[in-house]
Design a protein around this motif. Structure first.
Motif, PDB file in Angstrom:
ATOM      1  N   GLY A  11       0.787  -1.232   0.000  1.00  0.00           N
ATOM      2  CA  GLY A  11       0.000   0.000   0.000  1.00  0.00           C
ATOM      3  C   GLY A  11       0.815   1.277   0.000  1.00  0.00           C
ATOM      4  O   GLY A  11       0.302   2.339  -0.320  1.00  0.00           O
ATOM      5  N   THR A  12       2.103   1.198   0.345  1.00  0.00           N
ATOM      6  CA  THR A  12       2.950   2.398   0.402  1.00  0.00           C
ATOM      7  C   THR A  12       4.225   2.261  -0.435  1.00  0.00           C
ATOM      8  O   THR A  12       5.006   3.207  -0.513  1.00  0.00           O
ATOM      9  CB  THR A  12       3.352   2.718   1.855  1.00  0.00           C
ATOM     10  OG1 THR A  12       4.022   1.589   2.420  1.00  0.00           O
ATOM     11  CG2 THR A  12       2.138   3.091   2.698  1.00  0.00           C
ATOM     12  N   ARG A  13       4.422   1.116  -1.062  1.00  0.00           N
ATOM     13  CA  ARG A  13       5.652   0.839  -1.817  1.00  0.00           C
ATOM     14  C   ARG A  13       5.689   1.642  -3.106  1.00  0.00           C
ATOM     15  O   ARG A  13       4.715   1.679  -3.865  1.00  0.00           O
ATOM     16  CB  ARG A  13       5.723  -0.650  -2.143  1.00  0.00           C
ATOM     17  CG  ARG A  13       6.939  -1.031  -2.967  1.00  0.00           C
ATOM     18  CD  ARG A  13       7.026  -2.520  -3.222  1.00  0.00           C
ATOM     19  NE  ARG A  13       5.801  -3.026  -3.808  1.00  0.00           N
ATOM     20  CZ  ARG A  13       5.300  -4.225  -3.559  1.00  0.00           C
ATOM     21  NH1 ARG A  13       5.906  -5.057  -2.752  1.00  0.00           N
ATOM     22  NH2 ARG A  13       4.178  -4.609  -4.135  1.00  0.00           N
ATOM     23  N   PRO A  14       6.836   2.271  -3.400  1.00  0.00           N
ATOM     24  CA  PRO A  14       6.972   2.957  -4.692  1.00  0.00           C
ATOM     25  C   PRO A  14       7.117   1.934  -5.815  1.00  0.00           C
ATOM     26  O   PRO A  14       7.441   0.764  -5.573  1.00  0.00           O
ATOM     27  CB  PRO A  14       8.271   3.768  -4.517  1.00  0.00           C
ATOM     28  CG  PRO A  14       9.054   3.028  -3.487  1.00  0.00           C
ATOM     29  CD  PRO A  14       8.029   2.392  -2.570  1.00  0.00           C
ATOM     30  N   ALA A  15       6.875   2.363  -7.023  1.00  0.00           N
ATOM     31  CA  ALA A  15       6.997   1.471  -8.170  1.00  0.00           C
ATOM     32  C   ALA A  15       8.451   1.061  -8.403  1.00  0.00           C
ATOM     33  O   ALA A  15       8.723  -0.036  -8.862  1.00  0.00           O
ATOM     34  CB  ALA A  15       6.441   2.146  -9.421  1.00  0.00           C
TER      35      ALA A  15
END
Length: 132
Positions: free
Chosen positions: A63-67
């Motif tokens: 839910g908070t991980r960058p691409a």
């Protein structure tokens, strides 16, 4: 090298080798299976030091991980980690307060963060943190 001291500087009571500390979570049978939020935070610090971006992304909560992660500046040097506090709110939520020291362009820097972690399906993940 696997016998080199671990970048996270964990002790038991002497400094642990990378292979016996964070290295076991970066690869091998315990890959991605840090047993506590603090162990995950330490392994993520070591992954930053070693430039292991796949590990950082794999241990970041969806839910908070960058691409993607950009590589750090080539002259960035991580100098040390000080874990100040580890607290479990319940069996699946924890916080870790730490200070990570680095040097960039000849200037010293400190990252003081209280990070939030969640455990899902038996694995700990970094969620986010408050820098202060």
């Amino acid at each position: 090298m696997s016998s080199d001291p671990c970048p996270c500087r964990a002790t038991d009571p002497r400094p642990l080798a990378y292979a016996a500390c964070c290295g076991r979570y970066h690869a091998g049978p315990l890959h991605l299976l840090a047993p506590t939020a603090e162990a995950l935070m330490r392994s993520r610090y070591s992954a930053f030091v070693r430039g292991d971006h796949p590990y950082l992304l794999a241990t970041w909560f969806t839910g908070t991980r960058p691409a993607d992660l950009e590589p750090g500046p080539p002259d960035l040097r991580w100098l040390g980690l000080d874990v100040r506090r580890h607290a479990e709110q319940d069996p699946d939520h924890a916080t870790v307060e730490f200070v990570a020291r680095s040097k960039l362009g000849g200037r010293a820097h400190r990252l003081h963060e209280t990070s939030r972690f969640v455990r899902q399906d038996g694995r700990w993940f970094y969620v986010d943190g408050d820098v202060g």
